[in-house]
Design a protein around this motif. Structure first.
Motif, PDB file in Angstrom:
ATOM      1  N   ALA A  35      18.392  -1.545   3.801  1.00  0.00           N
ATOM      2  CA  ALA A  35      19.376  -2.065   2.845  1.00  0.00           C
ATOM      3  C   ALA A  35      20.559  -1.122   2.730  1.00  0.00           C
ATOM      4  CB  ALA A  35      18.731  -2.277   1.483  1.00  0.00           C
ATOM      5  N   ARG A  36      20.293   0.184   2.676  1.00  0.00           N
ATOM      6  CA  ARG A  36      21.379   1.153   2.590  1.00  0.00           C
ATOM      7  C   ARG A  36      22.258   1.108   3.837  1.00  0.00           C
ATOM      8  NH1 ARG A  36      18.024   6.476   0.419  1.00  0.00           N
ATOM      9  NH2 ARG A  36      17.784   5.821  -1.769  1.00  0.00           N
ATOM     10  N   GLU A  37      21.621   1.056   5.000  1.00  0.00           N
ATOM     11  CA  GLU A  37      22.391   1.058   6.238  1.00  0.00           C
ATOM     12  C   GLU A  37      23.290  -0.171   6.344  1.00  0.00           C
ATOM     13  OE1 GLU A  37      21.752   1.402  11.015  1.00  0.00           O
ATOM     14  OE2 GLU A  37      21.162   2.968   9.627  1.00  0.00           O
ATOM     15  N   GLU A  92      10.685  -2.735  -8.678  1.00  0.00           N
ATOM     16  CA  GLU A  92      10.895  -1.442  -9.327  1.00  0.00           C
ATOM     17  C   GLU A  92      11.143  -0.345  -8.286  1.00  0.00           C
ATOM     18  OE1 GLU A  92       8.018   1.573 -11.791  1.00  0.00           O
ATOM     19  OE2 GLU A  92       7.999  -0.546 -12.384  1.00  0.00           O
ATOM     20  N   PHE A  93      10.416  -0.395  -7.180  1.00  0.00           N
ATOM     21  CA  PHE A  93      10.580   0.577  -6.102  1.00  0.00           C
ATOM     22  C   PHE A  93      11.988   0.466  -5.504  1.00  0.00           C
ATOM     23  CE2 PHE A  93      10.288   2.159  -1.788  1.00  0.00           C
ATOM     24  CZ  PHE A  93       9.476   3.277  -1.895  1.00  0.00           C
ATOM     25  N   LEU A  94      12.430  -0.749  -5.249  1.00  0.00           N
ATOM     26  CA  LEU A  94      13.770  -0.949  -4.701  1.00  0.00           C
ATOM     27  C   LEU A  94      14.836  -0.402  -5.645  1.00  0.00           C
ATOM     28  CD1 LEU A  94      13.426  -4.601  -3.337  1.00  0.00           C
ATOM     29  CD2 LEU A  94      13.508  -2.511  -1.966  1.00  0.00           C
ATOM     30  N   ARG A  95      14.671  -0.664  -6.923  1.00  0.00           N
ATOM     31  CA  ARG A  95      15.654  -0.163  -7.901  1.00  0.00           C
ATOM     32  C   ARG A  95      15.677   1.356  -7.911  1.00  0.00           C
ATOM     33  NH1 ARG A  95      13.151  -4.562 -11.193  1.00  0.00           N
ATOM     34  NH2 ARG A  95      14.571  -6.348 -11.063  1.00  0.00           N
ATOM     35  N   ALA A  96      14.507   1.983  -7.773  1.00  0.00           N
ATOM     36  CA  ALA A  96      14.453   3.447  -7.703  1.00  0.00           C
ATOM     37  C   ALA A  96      15.200   3.964  -6.480  1.00  0.00           C
ATOM     38  CB  ALA A  96      12.998   3.917  -7.672  1.00  0.00           C
ATOM     39  N   GLY A  97      15.265   3.129  -5.429  1.00  0.00           N
ATOM     40  CA  GLY A  97      15.991   3.501  -4.223  1.00  0.00           C
ATOM     41  C   GLY A  97      17.455   3.120  -4.251  1.00  0.00           C
ATOM     42  N   GLY A  98      17.939   2.625  -5.395  1.00  0.00           N
ATOM     43  CA  GLY A  98      19.353   2.316  -5.545  1.00  0.00           C
ATOM     44  C   GLY A  98      19.745   0.912  -5.137  1.00  0.00           C
ATOM     45  N   SER A 138       7.772   0.331   2.808  1.00  0.00           N
ATOM     46  CA  SER A 138       8.561   0.307   1.575  1.00  0.00           C
ATOM     47  C   SER A 138       9.869   1.067   1.745  1.00  0.00           C
ATOM     48  CB  SER A 138       7.747   0.903   0.420  1.00  0.00           C
ATOM     49  OG  SER A 138       6.656   0.083   0.103  1.00  0.00           O
ATOM     50  N   PHE A 139       9.790   2.268   2.315  1.00  0.00           N
ATOM     51  CA  PHE A 139      11.015   3.035   2.553  1.00  0.00           C
ATOM     52  C   PHE A 139      11.882   2.372   3.616  1.00  0.00           C
ATOM     53  CE2 PHE A 139       8.459   6.613   0.742  1.00  0.00           C
ATOM     54  CZ  PHE A 139       9.286   6.842  -0.346  1.00  0.00           C
ATOM     55  N   ALA A 140      11.249   1.680   4.567  1.00  0.00           N
ATOM     56  CA  ALA A 140      12.023   0.969   5.585  1.00  0.00           C
ATOM     57  C   ALA A 140      12.947  -0.059   4.941  1.00  0.00           C
ATOM     58  CB  ALA A 140      11.074   0.286   6.574  1.00  0.00           C
ATOM     59  N   PHE A 141      12.461  -0.775   3.931  1.00  0.00           N
ATOM     60  CA  PHE A 141      13.323  -1.742   3.245  1.00  0.00           C
ATOM     61  C   PHE A 141      14.511  -1.050   2.580  1.00  0.00           C
ATOM     62  CE2 PHE A 141       9.726  -4.828   3.313  1.00  0.00           C
ATOM     63  CZ  PHE A 141      10.440  -5.951   3.700  1.00  0.00           C
ATOM     64  N   VAL A 142      14.262   0.052   1.901  1.00  0.00           N
ATOM     65  CA  VAL A 142      15.346   0.767   1.230  1.00  0.00           C
ATOM     66  C   VAL A 142      16.349   1.308   2.243  1.00  0.00           C
ATOM     67  CG1 VAL A 142      15.903   2.766  -0.198  1.00  0.00           C
ATOM     68  CG2 VAL A 142      13.946   1.336  -0.781  1.00  0.00           C
ATOM     69  N   HIS A 143      15.861   1.937   3.310  1.00  0.00           N
ATOM     70  CA  HIS A 143      16.759   2.515   4.306  1.00  0.00           C
ATOM     71  C   HIS A 143      17.563   1.435   5.026  1.00  0.00           C
ATOM     72  CE1 HIS A 143      13.791   6.140   4.501  1.00  0.00           C
ATOM     73  NE2 HIS A 143      14.628   6.224   3.477  1.00  0.00           N
ATOM     74  N   GLY A 168       0.793  -1.215   0.000  1.00  0.00           N
ATOM     75  CA  GLY A 168       0.000   0.000   0.000  1.00  0.00           C
ATOM     76  C   GLY A 168       0.825   1.264   0.000  1.00  0.00           C
ATOM     77  N   SER A 169       2.148   1.102  -0.162  1.00  0.00           N
ATOM     78  CA  SER A 169       3.029   2.270  -0.299  1.00  0.00           C
ATOM     79  C   SER A 169       3.795   2.205  -1.616  1.00  0.00           C
ATOM     80  CB  SER A 169       3.974   2.391   0.904  1.00  0.00           C
ATOM     81  OG  SER A 169       4.579   1.165   1.259  1.00  0.00           O
ATOM     82  N   PHE A 170       4.456   1.080  -1.918  1.00  0.00           N
ATOM     83  CA  PHE A 170       5.251   1.045  -3.157  1.00  0.00           C
ATOM     84  C   PHE A 170       4.381   1.100  -4.410  1.00  0.00           C
ATOM     85  CE2 PHE A 170       5.016  -3.699  -2.413  1.00  0.00           C
ATOM     86  CZ  PHE A 170       4.378  -4.062  -3.588  1.00  0.00           C
ATOM     87  N   VAL A 171       3.090   0.752  -4.272  1.00  0.00           N
ATOM     88  CA  VAL A 171       2.201   0.791  -5.427  1.00  0.00           C
ATOM     89  C   VAL A 171       2.051   2.214  -5.979  1.00  0.00           C
ATOM     90  CG1 VAL A 171       0.031   1.139  -4.173  1.00  0.00           C
ATOM     91  CG2 VAL A 171       0.025  -0.184  -6.294  1.00  0.00           C
ATOM     92  N   TYR A 172       2.366   3.209  -5.153  1.00  0.00           N
ATOM     93  CA  TYR A 172       2.298   4.602  -5.595  1.00  0.00           C
ATOM     94  C   TYR A 172       3.533   5.029  -6.385  1.00  0.00           C
ATOM     95  CZ  TYR A 172      -1.775   5.543  -2.661  1.00  0.00           C
ATOM     96  OH  TYR A 172      -3.043   5.547  -2.114  1.00  0.00           O
ATOM     97  N   GLY A 173       4.564   4.169  -6.430  1.00  0.00           N
ATOM     98  CA  GLY A 173       5.809   4.550  -7.088  1.00  0.00           C
ATOM     99  C   GLY A 173       6.677   5.360  -6.147  1.00  0.00           C
ATOM    100  N   TRP A 174       7.905   5.601  -6.573  1.00  0.00           N
ATOM    101  CA  TRP A 174       8.896   6.259  -5.708  1.00  0.00           C
ATOM    102  C   TRP A 174       8.435   7.650  -5.275  1.00  0.00           C
ATOM    103  CZ3 TRP A 174      12.772   4.572  -2.905  1.00  0.00           C
ATOM    104  CH2 TRP A 174      13.739   5.465  -2.442  1.00  0.00           C
ATOM    105  N   GLU A 175       8.019   8.474  -6.217  1.00  0.00           N
ATOM    106  CA  GLU A 175       7.604   9.838  -5.870  1.00  0.00           C
ATOM    107  C   GLU A 175       6.262   9.843  -5.140  1.00  0.00           C
ATOM    108  OE1 GLU A 175       9.461  12.427  -5.999  1.00  0.00           O
ATOM    109  OE2 GLU A 175      11.076  11.286  -6.958  1.00  0.00           O
TER     110      GLU A 175
END
Length: 243
Positions: free
Chosen positions: A113-115, A137-143, A106-111, A78-85
């Protein structure tokens, strides 16, 4: 006392939060408020409705009254379905409504992974293939490079909530790839909190799961760090220092 607030859609695996609270220690409280799930379907139109600003706003006042230090929308799809922006807009609106630092799973996964310095991950999703592809696709947008995606074709969170240890391990084994530095299991309806150390031991790598990273994200927003080996490598490793 650090109070962490979570907006959780419907009722599937919310019992993960009392379990995680016990693993974190006595000075951290996890407050869960249930939002209206609407139609229980891993389908794009239903997920967009589930994550709407109106649905999230309805639970915010209760979290504010509980004294929460941060709030996380505890829903990956219910968050990544909106896309990165769009997902950024979602949490910005939530933060303004709550008057608190806010994020989503969704952002928790990206943050996370980065940490942890993860560059390549595999995904084991309970979702149908089109929804699982949106998470990648969302993960890739987050690098974060996604080297493999395994979907399960499950439509409802209610069905995911019935999965036990055998199904979780089967999905993890099927989704893992040798070149992945970690495995991600992205559904907050999936019961994983009791299995993370065993999953990591079997796969020989970090495993990030939805409710685990959601709580970690709420702690990060509240500027708290907790060592909790029962929640896996994410809660025991030192953060990567970016230079």
């Amino acid at each position: 006392m650090t109070a962490l607030g979570f907006l959780y859609p419907g009722h599937s695996a919310e019992d993960e939060y009392p379990r995680i609270e016990q693993l974190l220690g006595s000075d951290i409280r996890l407050d869960v408020v249930h939002t209206d799930i609407g139609e229980d379907a891993h389908r794009v139109d239903a997920l967009l409705q589930m994550g709407s600003a109106e649905r999230l706003a309805a639970g915010v006042e209760e979290l504010r009254m509980s004294g929460a230090d941060s709030v996380v929308w505890a829903c990956t799809s219910g968050s990544f379905v909106y896309g990165w922006e769009g997902a950024h807009d979602q949490v910005r609106t939530l933060a303004r409504t709550a008057g608190l630092p806010a994020s989503s799973t969704s952002f928790a996964f990206v943050h996370a992974a980065r940490e942890m310095g993860l560059e390549r991950v595999a995904v084991g999703a309970t979702y149908p293939d089109d929804v699982a592809a949106l998470f990648a696709e969302f993960l890739r947008a987050g690098g974060v490079e996604v080297v493999g995606v395994r979907d399960s074709g499950i439509i409802t969170a209610a069905e995911v909530g019935t999965w036990g240890e055998a199904e979780v391990f089967a999905l993890a084994r099927a989704a893992d790839t040798p070149d992945a530095q970690a495995l991600l299991l992205p559904d907050t309806a999936l019961h994983t909190a009791a299995h993370i150390p065993a999953l990591e031991k079997e796969l020989g790598k970090p495993v990030l799961t939805a409710n685990q990273v959601t709580v970690w994200e709420a702690l990060r927003l509240a500027d708290r760090r907790v060592n909790a080996p029962g929640l896996g490598a994410l809660f025991t490793r030192e953060p990567i220092v970016q230079v």
